[in-house]
Design a protein around this motif. Structure first.
Motif, mmCIF file in Angstrom:
data_model
loop_
_atom_site.group_PDB
_atom_site.id
_atom_site.type_symbol
_atom_site.label_atom_id
_atom_site.label_comp_id
_atom_site.label_asym_id
_atom_site.label_seq_id
_atom_site.Cartn_x
_atom_site.Cartn_y
_atom_site.Cartn_z
ATOM 1 N N GLY A 272 -30.921 18.980 30.254
ATOM 2 C CA GLY A 272 -29.878 19.172 31.256
ATOM 3 C C GLY A 272 -28.903 18.024 31.402
ATOM 4 O O GLY A 272 -27.927 18.130 32.144
ATOM 5 N N ASP A 273 -29.142 16.899 30.728
ATOM 6 C CA ASP A 273 -28.256 15.742 30.836
ATOM 7 C C ASP A 273 -26.889 16.007 30.203
ATOM 8 O O ASP A 273 -26.738 16.868 29.321
ATOM 9 N N SER A 274 -25.909 15.233 30.647
ATOM 10 C CA SER A 274 -24.609 15.194 29.975
ATOM 11 C C SER A 274 -24.509 13.857 29.238
ATOM 12 O O SER A 274 -24.784 12.802 29.814
ATOM 13 N N VAL A 275 -24.149 13.935 27.955
ATOM 14 C CA VAL A 275 -24.128 12.762 27.086
ATOM 15 C C VAL A 275 -22.741 12.622 26.466
ATOM 16 O O VAL A 275 -22.195 13.602 25.939
ATOM 17 N N LEU A 276 -22.180 11.432 26.520
ATOM 18 C CA LEU A 276 -20.882 11.146 25.916
ATOM 19 C C LEU A 276 -21.096 10.238 24.719
ATOM 20 O O LEU A 276 -21.748 9.197 24.832
ATOM 21 N N ILE A 277 -20.543 10.619 23.561
ATOM 22 C CA ILE A 277 -20.704 9.823 22.342
ATOM 23 C C ILE A 277 -19.340 9.369 21.852
ATOM 24 O O ILE A 277 -18.494 10.180 21.477
ATOM 25 N N LEU A 278 -19.128 8.048 21.867
ATOM 26 C CA LEU A 278 -17.885 7.464 21.379
ATOM 27 C C LEU A 278 -18.045 7.124 19.900
ATOM 28 O O LEU A 278 -19.098 6.630 19.487
ATOM 29 N N GLY A 279 -16.998 7.380 19.122
ATOM 30 C CA GLY A 279 -17.130 7.232 17.678
ATOM 31 C C GLY A 279 -17.874 8.425 17.108
ATOM 32 O O GLY A 279 -18.742 8.309 16.246
ATOM 33 N N ALA A 280 -17.513 9.597 17.596
ATOM 34 C CA ALA A 280 -18.276 10.823 17.328
ATOM 35 C C ALA A 280 -18.207 11.289 15.886
ATOM 36 O O ALA A 280 -19.035 12.087 15.450
ATOM 37 N N ASN A 281 -17.240 10.787 15.128
ATOM 38 C CA ASN A 281 -17.059 11.276 13.760
ATOM 39 C C ASN A 281 -17.790 10.432 12.723
ATOM 40 O O ASN A 281 -17.870 10.820 11.560
ATOM 41 N N ILE B 126 -20.722 15.557 24.598
ATOM 42 C CA ILE B 126 -19.283 15.503 24.351
ATOM 43 C C ILE B 126 -18.989 14.341 23.405
ATOM 44 O O ILE B 126 -19.434 13.212 23.640
ATOM 45 N N GLY B 127 -18.243 14.619 22.344
ATOM 46 C CA GLY B 127 -17.858 13.579 21.408
ATOM 47 C C GLY B 127 -16.433 13.119 21.642
ATOM 48 O O GLY B 127 -15.576 13.905 22.059
ATOM 49 N N VAL B 128 -16.183 11.825 21.411
ATOM 50 C CA VAL B 128 -14.839 11.261 21.537
ATOM 51 C C VAL B 128 -14.373 10.782 20.166
ATOM 52 O O VAL B 128 -15.067 9.995 19.509
ATOM 53 N N VAL B 129 -13.213 11.259 19.725
ATOM 54 C CA VAL B 129 -12.605 10.804 18.479
ATOM 55 C C VAL B 129 -11.157 10.401 18.738
ATOM 56 O O VAL B 129 -10.536 10.867 19.692
ATOM 57 N N ARG B 130 -10.634 9.542 17.891
ATOM 58 C CA ARG B 130 -9.241 9.119 18.052
ATOM 59 C C ARG B 130 -8.286 10.025 17.280
ATOM 60 O O ARG B 130 -7.144 10.226 17.694
ATOM 61 N N ASN B 131 -8.757 10.575 16.164
ATOM 62 C CA ASN B 131 -7.893 11.369 15.282
ATOM 63 C C ASN B 131 -8.073 12.859 15.558
ATOM 64 O O ASN B 131 -9.157 13.411 15.324
ATOM 65 N N PRO B 132 -7.042 13.542 16.015
ATOM 66 C CA PRO B 132 -7.178 14.981 16.303
ATOM 67 C C PRO B 132 -7.509 15.821 15.077
ATOM 68 O O PRO B 132 -8.048 16.921 15.214
ATOM 69 N N LYS B 133 -7.238 15.295 13.890
ATOM 70 C CA LYS B 133 -7.538 16.040 12.662
ATOM 71 C C LYS B 133 -9.040 16.177 12.429
ATOM 72 O O LYS B 133 -9.473 16.991 11.626
ATOM 73 N N GLN B 134 -9.833 15.380 13.130
ATOM 74 C CA GLN B 134 -11.289 15.424 12.946
ATOM 75 C C GLN B 134 -11.970 16.491 13.803
ATOM 76 O O GLN B 134 -13.131 16.820 13.579
ATOM 77 N N VAL B 135 -11.250 17.039 14.753
ATOM 78 C CA VAL B 135 -11.859 17.920 15.748
ATOM 79 C C VAL B 135 -12.414 19.203 15.129
ATOM 80 O O VAL B 135 -13.553 19.597 15.391
ATOM 81 N N ALA B 136 -11.626 19.852 14.293
ATOM 82 C CA ALA B 136 -12.035 21.148 13.736
ATOM 83 C C ALA B 136 -13.333 21.029 12.938
ATOM 84 O O ALA B 136 -14.255 21.842 13.097
ATOM 85 N N ASP B 137 -13.425 20.019 12.077
ATOM 86 C CA ASP B 137 -14.628 19.845 11.260
ATOM 87 C C ASP B 137 -15.842 19.514 12.119
ATOM 88 O O ASP B 137 -16.959 19.968 11.835
#
Length: 347
Positions: free
Chosen positions: A187-196, A218-229
């Protein structure tokens, strides 16, 4: 008769005396004679840790010849591969050349075994004879070299069911997914920076299993091109785009993705500096912040959390967690999409 050294390797410290090899400025990397409780290894590849390789590559303008010269220079000066800016090292792949008399028959290794070191190059005596190739895109350097494992040193035997470069790529970040399995609860919410990155996707996979259908990763990325993959990979419930050096932007995007609620846990896998507050700001009081990145400044993290009045528990990214090698190789074995990603991107 072989002399016996200290189990933690302090007999190899040249300066300053009285410290362990990781803290030493210079250690003895003489490979002609080993101590009775050491293991001599022939090294075929170094996986330089991401923060260190990024710093070296930037300092050299991406020039592979200069990168090689800098690495050779560091090892010649220090007796080990320890980046003087980041303080971090990496790990090696190779095979067992010689086992000290006191360890023969007492450990699960024999001469010729292929292994990966699970202790940092920042504390490992290393002598490089030649750099054969530099793979900038995966932080790997192929070498003709020798290294010493101390009695206390941990390692993993190369698995039989996957290619060596694949195992090396996964084991390079073995501590991260093991912690991502241990820290969250259902049930936790986890944030991951450098998700890619390597550690990010492995953490995402393990965290998703732990939080279950009622939790979020939830993952955090800087490049929007990485989201789809990343969405296709299926290791996050959602992905947000933000620059982790801009903490307010990260906080706003992360909270929006979590229904306005602060997170129970954040995991920082970013390999650049000044991302500490992006990991701290979105987390609730009494939450956990796990820094796996060697680019982390714990001064910035501690004083930054104090400065914004955040009562969070901050965990240093210990590269060793019990059974971390098997946990990480297990992820590669059980998830075909992650295995394919590692084969295409990191081998």
């Amino acid at each position: 008769m072989q002399k016996k050294g200290n189990k933690y390797g302090t007999h190899r410290v040249i300066e300053p005396k009285g410290v362990l090899t990781q803290a030493a400025q210079k250690i003895d990397n003489n490979m002609d004679e080993i101590y009775s409780n050491e293991i001599l290894c022939n090294v075929t590849a170094l996986n330089i840790d991401s923060a260190s390789f990024t710093q070296i590559a930037d300092a050299c303008g991406g020039d592979e010849t200069k990168i090689g010269e800098m690495i050779m220079g560091i090892v010649a000066e220090r007796g080990k591969q320890q980046n003087p800016v980041t303080g971090s090292g990496g790990m090696f792949m190779g095979n067992v050349a010689k086992i000290g008399d006191d360890l023969k028959g007492k450990i699960d290794l024999k001469e010729g075994d292929k292994i990966v070191s699970l202790v940092s190059l920042s504390l490992t005596p290393l002598k490089i004879n030649k750099i054969k190739a530099i793979h900038k895109e995966i932080d790997r350097v192929d070498v003709d070299a020798q290294a010493i494992l101390f009695e206390s040193g941990i390692y993993a035997k190369m698995p039989d069911d996957m290619p060596e470069p694949l195992a090396l790529a996964a084991l390079d970040v073995a501590g991260a997914p093991a912690q991502a399995r241990k820290l969250p609860k259902e049930g936790d919410s986890v944030l991951i920076l450098g998700a890619n990155g390597k550690s990010g996707v492995l953490c995402g996979y393990e965290a998703m299993k732990k939080v279950g259908p009622n939790g979020k990763v939830i993952g955090v990325v800087r490049n929007p091109k990485q989201v789809a993959d990343l969405k296709e990979l299926g290791v996050y419930t959602d992905i947000v785009v933000a620059d982790c050096t801009r903490p307010v932007d990260v906080m706003e995007a992360a909270l929006a993705a979590n229904g306005g609620k602060e997170y129970d846990i954040s995991i920082c896998c970013v390999n650049i500096e000044s991302c500490e507050m992006s990991a701290i700001l979105p987390v609730r009081d009494d939450g956990l912040v796990y820094f796996f990145s060697m680019a982390t400044s714990f001064t910035k993290a501690a004083l930054g959390a104090e400065g914004i009045g955040k009562d969070v528990t901050m965990i240093v990214g210990n590269g060793y967690t019990k059974d971390h090698a098997e946990i990480t190789l297990g992820v590669i074995r059980e998830n075909a999409k992650l295995r394919k990603l590692f084969e295409e991107k990191y081998v």
